[in-house]
Write a protein that holds these residues in place. Structure first.
Motif, PDB file in Angstrom:
ATOM      1  N   UNK A   1       0.822  -1.195   0.000  1.00  0.00           N
ATOM      2  CA  UNK A   1       0.000   0.000   0.000  1.00  0.00           C
ATOM      3  C   UNK A   1       0.863   1.255   0.000  1.00  0.00           C
ATOM      4  N   UNK A   2       1.931   1.243   0.797  1.00  0.00           N
ATOM      5  CA  UNK A   2       2.814   2.408   0.861  1.00  0.00           C
ATOM      6  C   UNK A   2       3.496   2.649  -0.475  1.00  0.00           C
ATOM      7  N   UNK A   3       3.880   1.569  -1.168  1.00  0.00           N
ATOM      8  CA  UNK A   3       4.512   1.721  -2.480  1.00  0.00           C
ATOM      9  C   UNK A   3       3.538   2.282  -3.511  1.00  0.00           C
ATOM     10  N   UNK A   4       2.299   1.846  -3.448  1.00  0.00           N
ATOM     11  CA  UNK A   4       1.286   2.358  -4.369  1.00  0.00           C
ATOM     12  C   UNK A   4       1.077   3.846  -4.124  1.00  0.00           C
ATOM     13  N   UNK A   5       1.001   4.243  -2.863  1.00  0.00           N
ATOM     14  CA  UNK A   5       0.828   5.661  -2.522  1.00  0.00           C
ATOM     15  C   UNK A   5       2.017   6.475  -3.036  1.00  0.00           C
ATOM     16  N   UNK A   6       3.218   5.960  -2.849  1.00  0.00           N
ATOM     17  CA  UNK A   6       4.402   6.684  -3.322  1.00  0.00           C
ATOM     18  C   UNK A   6       4.403   6.807  -4.849  1.00  0.00           C
ATOM     19  N   UNK A   7       4.065   5.734  -5.516  1.00  0.00           N
ATOM     20  CA  UNK A   7       4.104   5.735  -6.982  1.00  0.00           C
ATOM     21  C   UNK A   7       2.964   6.541  -7.610  1.00  0.00           C
ATOM     22  N   UNK A   8       1.788   6.510  -6.993  1.00  0.00           N
ATOM     23  CA  UNK A   8       0.623   7.157  -7.599  1.00  0.00           C
ATOM     24  C   UNK A   8       0.337   8.562  -7.095  1.00  0.00           C
ATOM     25  N   UNK A   9       0.879   8.909  -5.933  1.00  0.00           N
ATOM     26  CA  UNK A   9       0.610  10.233  -5.371  1.00  0.00           C
ATOM     27  C   UNK A   9       1.897  11.039  -5.194  1.00  0.00           C
ATOM     28  N   UNK A  10       2.820  10.506  -4.427  1.00  0.00           N
ATOM     29  CA  UNK A  10       4.026  11.266  -4.088  1.00  0.00           C
ATOM     30  C   UNK A  10       4.886  11.549  -5.323  1.00  0.00           C
ATOM     31  N   UNK A  11       5.139  10.543  -6.130  1.00  0.00           N
ATOM     32  CA  UNK A  11       5.990  10.733  -7.302  1.00  0.00           C
ATOM     33  C   UNK A  11       5.407  11.766  -8.284  1.00  0.00           C
ATOM     34  N   UNK A  12       4.108  11.687  -8.644  1.00  0.00           N
ATOM     35  CA  UNK A  12       3.558  12.727  -9.530  1.00  0.00           C
ATOM     36  C   UNK A  12       3.576  14.126  -8.907  1.00  0.00           C
ATOM     37  N   UNK A  13       3.365  14.209  -7.595  1.00  0.00           N
ATOM     38  CA  UNK A  13       3.415  15.514  -6.946  1.00  0.00           C
ATOM     39  C   UNK A  13       4.830  16.084  -6.985  1.00  0.00           C
ATOM     40  N   UNK A  14       5.821  15.223  -6.826  1.00  0.00           N
ATOM     41  CA  UNK A  14       7.210  15.682  -6.934  1.00  0.00           C
ATOM     42  C   UNK A  14       7.479  16.221  -8.335  1.00  0.00           C
ATOM     43  N   UNK A  15       6.974  15.539  -9.330  1.00  0.00           N
ATOM     44  CA  UNK A  15       7.168  15.987 -10.703  1.00  0.00           C
ATOM     45  C   UNK A  15       6.512  17.346 -10.937  1.00  0.00           C
ATOM     46  N   UNK A  16       5.336  17.548 -10.340  1.00  0.00           N
ATOM     47  CA  UNK A  16       4.677  18.848 -10.465  1.00  0.00           C
ATOM     48  C   UNK A  16       5.506  19.942  -9.805  1.00  0.00           C
ATOM     49  N   UNK A  17       6.056  19.645  -8.635  1.00  0.00           N
ATOM     50  CA  UNK A  17       6.872  20.635  -7.949  1.00  0.00           C
ATOM     51  C   UNK A  17       8.153  20.939  -8.714  1.00  0.00           C
ATOM     52  N   UNK A  18       8.712  19.940  -9.326  1.00  0.00           N
ATOM     53  CA  UNK A  18       9.926  20.158 -10.110  1.00  0.00           C
ATOM     54  C   UNK A  18       9.650  20.980 -11.364  1.00  0.00           C
ATOM     55  N   UNK A  19       8.401  21.100 -11.740  1.00  0.00           N
ATOM     56  CA  UNK A  19       8.029  21.882 -12.917  1.00  0.00           C
ATOM     57  C   UNK A  19       7.832  23.354 -12.558  1.00  0.00           C
ATOM     58  N   UNK A  20       8.305  23.781 -11.398  1.00  0.00           N
ATOM     59  CA  UNK A  20       8.249  25.192 -11.030  1.00  0.00           C
ATOM     60  C   UNK A  20       7.116  25.561 -10.092  1.00  0.00           C
ATOM     61  N   UNK A  21       6.405  24.597  -9.568  1.00  0.00           N
ATOM     62  CA  UNK A  21       5.306  24.867  -8.650  1.00  0.00           C
ATOM     63  C   UNK A  21       5.850  24.926  -7.227  1.00  0.00           C
ATOM     64  N   UNK A  22       5.610  26.014  -6.539  1.00  0.00           N
ATOM     65  CA  UNK A  22       6.109  26.162  -5.171  1.00  0.00           C
ATOM     66  C   UNK A  22       5.244  25.354  -4.207  1.00  0.00           C
ATOM     67  N   UNK A  23       5.783  25.015  -3.038  1.00  0.00           N
ATOM     68  CA  UNK A  23       4.963  24.299  -2.050  1.00  0.00           C
ATOM     69  C   UNK A  23       3.723  25.090  -1.642  1.00  0.00           C
ATOM     70  N   UNK A  24       3.831  26.406  -1.570  1.00  0.00           N
ATOM     71  CA  UNK A  24       2.676  27.223  -1.178  1.00  0.00           C
ATOM     72  C   UNK A  24       1.569  27.146  -2.233  1.00  0.00           C
ATOM     73  N   UNK A  25       1.944  27.237  -3.509  1.00  0.00           N
ATOM     74  CA  UNK A  25       0.940  27.156  -4.575  1.00  0.00           C
ATOM     75  C   UNK A  25       0.338  25.757  -4.659  1.00  0.00           C
ATOM     76  N   UNK A  26       1.179  24.751  -4.457  1.00  0.00           N
ATOM     77  CA  UNK A  26       0.687  23.380  -4.474  1.00  0.00           C
ATOM     78  C   UNK A  26      -0.292  23.160  -3.325  1.00  0.00           C
ATOM     79  N   UNK A  27       0.039  23.641  -2.137  1.00  0.00           N
ATOM     80  CA  UNK A  27      -0.851  23.500  -0.985  1.00  0.00           C
ATOM     81  C   UNK A  27      -2.163  24.231  -1.230  1.00  0.00           C
TER      82      UNK A  27
END
Length: 155
Positions: free
Chosen positions: A1-27
């Motif tokens: 379950x933890x791996x699925x969460x990392x692969x389906x949620x955390x990893x895509x969110x990291x990619x969004x942040x790396x595309x210039x999205x700040x933590x404040x805007x993401x939040x």
């Protein structure tokens, strides 16, 4: 379950942040998306999320992720929002049991549409009253979670 969460949620969110999205805007996108996702008007939250994201220049993907993640909460809060709206507007509570609803619609279809339409509108009114304070309240915890999980920083 933890791996699925990392692969389906955390990893895509990291990619969004790396595309210039700040933590404040993401939040901000996540908190607003979640709040839009719990509206008692079923089927309109995605459209609302697109419109609000465009107006506030938020990331469309982030707001839709939160919107869709909120779906279970939308189902759980559907009746409480309707009841809160009826109370807020001083309306009489409508029947919510399937047998009573079926009976009402068999007796007078158009009157039942009007009654349930008014109750849905009352639920939407209750949601509107809570939307901004709830969005503001969720923003900081989302920002803390993002900083800890995506940036490995303390807020």
């Amino acid at each position: 379950m933890a791996n699925v969460f990392k692969e389906r949620v955390i990893k895509p969110l990291k990619q969004l942040l790396n595309a210039g999205l700040t933590p404040a805007k993401m939040a901000q996108a996540l908190s607003i998306g979640f709040v839009l996702g719990i509206t008692p008007l079923l089927g309109v939250s995605s459209l609302l999320a697109v419109l609000i994201a465009a107006m506030l220049r938020l990331n469309q993907v982030a707001i839709q992720v939160a919107n869709w993640a909120a779906y279970p909460a939308q189902i759980l809060l559907f009746i409480p929002y309707i009841r809160a709206g009826e109370w807020l507007l001083g309306m009489e509570s409508v029947a919510i049991s399937p047998t009573e609803i079926a009976s009402m619609f068999n007796e007078d279809f158009y009157a039942s549409l009007q009654t349930y339409g008014q109750s849905l509108a009352a639920g939407f009114a209750a949601w509107v009253v809570t939307a901004i304070p709830l969005s503001v309240a969720l923003n900081y915890p989302f920002q803390v979670i993002l900083l800890r999980t995506l940036y490995k920083q303390k807020p």
